[in-house]
Design a protein around this motif. Structure first.
Motif, PDB file in Angstrom:
ATOM      1  N   SER A 178       0.844  -1.198   0.000  1.00 10.15           N
ATOM      2  CA  SER A 178       0.000   0.000   0.000  1.00 10.15           C
ATOM      3  C   SER A 178       0.880   1.249   0.000  1.00 10.15           C
ATOM      4  O   SER A 178       1.889   1.304   0.701  1.00 10.15           O
ATOM      5  CB  SER A 178      -0.921   0.007   1.225  1.00 10.15           C
ATOM      6  OG  SER A 178      -1.775  -1.107   1.209  1.00 10.15           O
ATOM      7  N   GLY A 179       0.480   2.244  -0.783  1.00 16.15           N
ATOM      8  CA  GLY A 179       1.237   3.482  -0.852  1.00 16.15           C
ATOM      9  C   GLY A 179       2.327   3.488  -1.899  1.00 16.15           C
ATOM     10  O   GLY A 179       3.080   4.465  -1.996  1.00 16.15           O
ATOM     11  N   LYS A 228      -0.069   2.052  -6.817  1.00 18.92           N
ATOM     12  CA  LYS A 228      -0.849   1.173  -7.695  1.00 18.92           C
ATOM     13  C   LYS A 228      -2.093   1.890  -8.230  1.00 18.92           C
ATOM     14  O   LYS A 228      -2.383   1.829  -9.422  1.00 18.92           O
ATOM     15  CB  LYS A 228      -1.242  -0.106  -6.966  1.00 18.92           C
ATOM     16  CG  LYS A 228      -0.072  -0.987  -6.549  1.00 18.92           C
ATOM     17  CD  LYS A 228      -0.534  -2.343  -6.076  1.00 18.92           C
ATOM     18  CE  LYS A 228      -1.460  -2.273  -4.880  1.00 18.92           C
ATOM     19  NZ  LYS A 228      -0.810  -1.646  -3.698  1.00 18.92           N
ATOM     20  N   SER A 229      -2.832   2.554  -7.353  1.00 18.99           N
ATOM     21  CA  SER A 229      -4.034   3.258  -7.799  1.00 18.99           C
ATOM     22  C   SER A 229      -3.690   4.419  -8.720  1.00 18.99           C
ATOM     23  O   SER A 229      -4.422   4.701  -9.673  1.00 18.99           O
ATOM     24  CB  SER A 229      -4.835   3.767  -6.586  1.00 18.99           C
ATOM     25  OG  SER A 229      -5.347   2.675  -5.830  1.00 18.99           O
ATOM     26  N   GLN A 258     -11.060   1.696  -6.905  1.00 16.77           N
ATOM     27  CA  GLN A 258     -11.366   1.544  -5.484  1.00 16.77           C
ATOM     28  C   GLN A 258     -12.437   2.517  -5.012  1.00 16.77           C
ATOM     29  O   GLN A 258     -13.229   2.194  -4.134  1.00 16.77           O
ATOM     30  CB  GLN A 258     -10.093   1.750  -4.651  1.00 16.77           C
ATOM     31  CG  GLN A 258      -9.080   0.630  -4.765  1.00 16.77           C
ATOM     32  CD  GLN A 258      -7.956   0.784  -3.756  1.00 16.77           C
ATOM     33  OE1 GLN A 258      -8.196   1.084  -2.588  1.00 16.77           O
ATOM     34  NE2 GLN A 258      -6.730   0.577  -4.194  1.00 16.77           N
ATOM     35  N   GLU A 304      -8.236  -3.512  -7.055  1.00 12.33           N
ATOM     36  CA  GLU A 304      -8.780  -4.094  -5.823  1.00 12.33           C
ATOM     37  C   GLU A 304     -10.294  -4.301  -5.945  1.00 12.33           C
ATOM     38  O   GLU A 304     -11.061  -3.976  -5.035  1.00 12.33           O
ATOM     39  CB  GLU A 304      -8.474  -3.190  -4.628  1.00 12.33           C
ATOM     40  CG  GLU A 304      -6.998  -2.989  -4.339  1.00 12.33           C
ATOM     41  CD  GLU A 304      -6.327  -4.243  -3.780  1.00 12.33           C
ATOM     42  OE1 GLU A 304      -7.055  -5.158  -3.373  1.00 12.33           O
ATOM     43  OE2 GLU A 304      -5.096  -4.301  -3.764  1.00 12.33           O
ATOM     44  N   SER A 344     -11.936  -6.907  -3.243  1.00 10.89           N
ATOM     45  CA  SER A 344     -11.412  -6.833  -1.875  1.00 10.89           C
ATOM     46  C   SER A 344     -12.492  -7.062  -0.814  1.00 10.89           C
ATOM     47  O   SER A 344     -12.181  -7.418   0.314  1.00 10.89           O
ATOM     48  CB  SER A 344     -10.748  -5.466  -1.647  1.00 10.89           C
ATOM     49  OG  SER A 344     -11.680  -4.418  -1.885  1.00 10.89           O
ATOM     50  N   HIS A 365      -3.991  -7.414  -3.934  1.00  8.64           N
ATOM     51  CA  HIS A 365      -3.198  -7.880  -2.805  1.00  8.64           C
ATOM     52  C   HIS A 365      -3.462  -9.355  -2.516  1.00  8.64           C
ATOM     53  O   HIS A 365      -2.584 -10.068  -2.049  1.00  8.64           O
ATOM     54  CB  HIS A 365      -3.547  -7.078  -1.541  1.00  8.64           C
ATOM     55  CG  HIS A 365      -2.979  -5.694  -1.518  1.00  8.64           C
ATOM     56  ND1 HIS A 365      -1.635  -5.436  -1.494  1.00  8.64           N
ATOM     57  CD2 HIS A 365      -3.592  -4.481  -1.510  1.00  8.64           C
ATOM     58  CE1 HIS A 365      -1.427  -4.128  -1.462  1.00  8.64           C
ATOM     59  NE2 HIS A 365      -2.605  -3.527  -1.475  1.00  8.64           N
TER      60      HIS A 365
END
Length: 342
Positions: free
Chosen positions: A145-146, A149-150, A191, A272, A275, A301
């Motif tokens: 995360s961070g 990816k988005s 997301q 995601e 998720s 993930h």
């Protein structure tokens, strides 16, 4: 972003003035009653005079409070006007219309030395990423995360413009191809996607006036939501509520997937997208995604989703923090760090 800041500022001001008004009103009433009681006890006021005095004081306080509220509302008009201006005066999106007049393009995506940051004073979110996804291939992009990816997904969709490099479809820059035409090829679940007030059928077909029920049911079945919808009293004509409030998180996510499947896209980008789903439902959806004749790019993930892809690319092989590589960034290596799943 600016509109959200303005909205938060308006809420803070409204809350602050509300608390101040309640406090002043309470203190004023306590002071009037205390003063009146003192005057009655000292013989200067009768009980009737005290009642009349308190009544007149309450009327004055109400009228004065209403006047102050109107003054505050008038002053806050500028904030509301600025919120509207953020939308109404925003620059039109560039490169929407196609300037490409060549051959029909395949659904092959290439990130050519991509880099992005929000301003010159901000650190790089991603930099010097070069990656190619062949027509019909399924690629899972992973990373902590961070790690951007988005942001990378938004660059692929064309919602953000790269600071460096370009996104290409079959060797043509998507800005030259035309973002409107490019997005017609895409099925996307991000997301932060949301549903709209309307029926389930409207949300799956994205309010297509010529929509037929058969493709809607097919898309819902692929997304694993058809059984849930069929159990509702009004079926596909059931209302989803404000931004999907009448549905659970998993149901909302499956409806968003059904919306992407409904387009029968040539390129499917999922950020995601499973998720909120249980393992069995995720397995069914991954199987349907794998059967699509489309280029599939999956940001994930969860191991089950990653395992469904033909190839896995670890974003950490490209991304470096500013403290390690402020000037140069990582060297561009095509598919470096990509892992094949046996």
């Amino acid at each position: 972003m600016e509109a959200n800041k303005r909205a938060m500022q308006v809420q803070r001001y409204t809350l602050g003035f509300g608390v101040m008004g309640s406090t002043v009103s309470g203190l004023q009433r306590v002071s009037i009653v205390a003063l009146g009681a003192h005057l009655v006890m000292s013989g200067e006021f009768s009980a009737g005079m005290l009642v009349a005095f308190v009544a007149y004081a309450d009327q004055f306080a109400q009228k004065a409070g209403a006047l102050i509220d109107k003054i505050v509302e008038f002053r806050m008009l500028s904030l509301h006007a600025e919120r509207i201006a953020d939308v109404a005066l925003a620059e039109p999106e560039q490169n929407v219309v196609s300037t490409n007049s060549g051959r029909k393009l395949n659904a092959r995506i290439r990130l050519n030395n991509i880099g992005f940051r929000y301003s010159q004073s901000e650190p790089w979110i991603i930099r010097k990423v070069t990656l190619e996804v062949n027509d019909g291939e399924s690629v899972a992009i992973i990373g902590p995360s961070g790690f951007g990816k988005s942001t990378l997904a938004r660059l692929m969709v064309g919602l953000l413009e790269p600071t460096e490099g370009c996104v290409e479809i079959d060797g043509v820059d998507i800005r030259s191809f035309g973002l409107a035409g490019y997005r017609e090829l895409l099925g996307v679940v991000m997301q932060d996607d949301s549903l709209f007030a309307g029926t389930i059928a409207d949300n799956i077909s994205f309010f297509d006036a010529a929509a037929r029920i058969e493709p809607i049911v097919e898309a819902a079945s692929m997304a694993g939501i058809h059984r849930d919808v069929s159990a509702l009293p009004m079926g596909y004509e059931s209302l989803v509520g404000d931004m999907g409030a009448a549905l659970s998180g998993g149901q909302q996510q499956r409806l968003l997937l059904a919306r992407a499947f409904y387009k029968k896209p040539k390129i499917l980008i999922l950020d995601e997208a499973t998720s909120h789903l249980d393992t069995d439902t995720e397995h069914v959806i991954n199987r349907h995604v794998g059967s699509l004749k489309a280029t599939r790019i999956i940001f994930a993930h969860r191991k089950e989703t990653i395992a469904s892809a033909d190839r896995v690319v670890d974003l950490t092989s490209f991304v470096r923090t500013e403290s390690f590589d402020q000037d140069v960034g990582p060297s561009p290596q095509h598919d470096e760090g990509a892992q094949s799943l046996a």
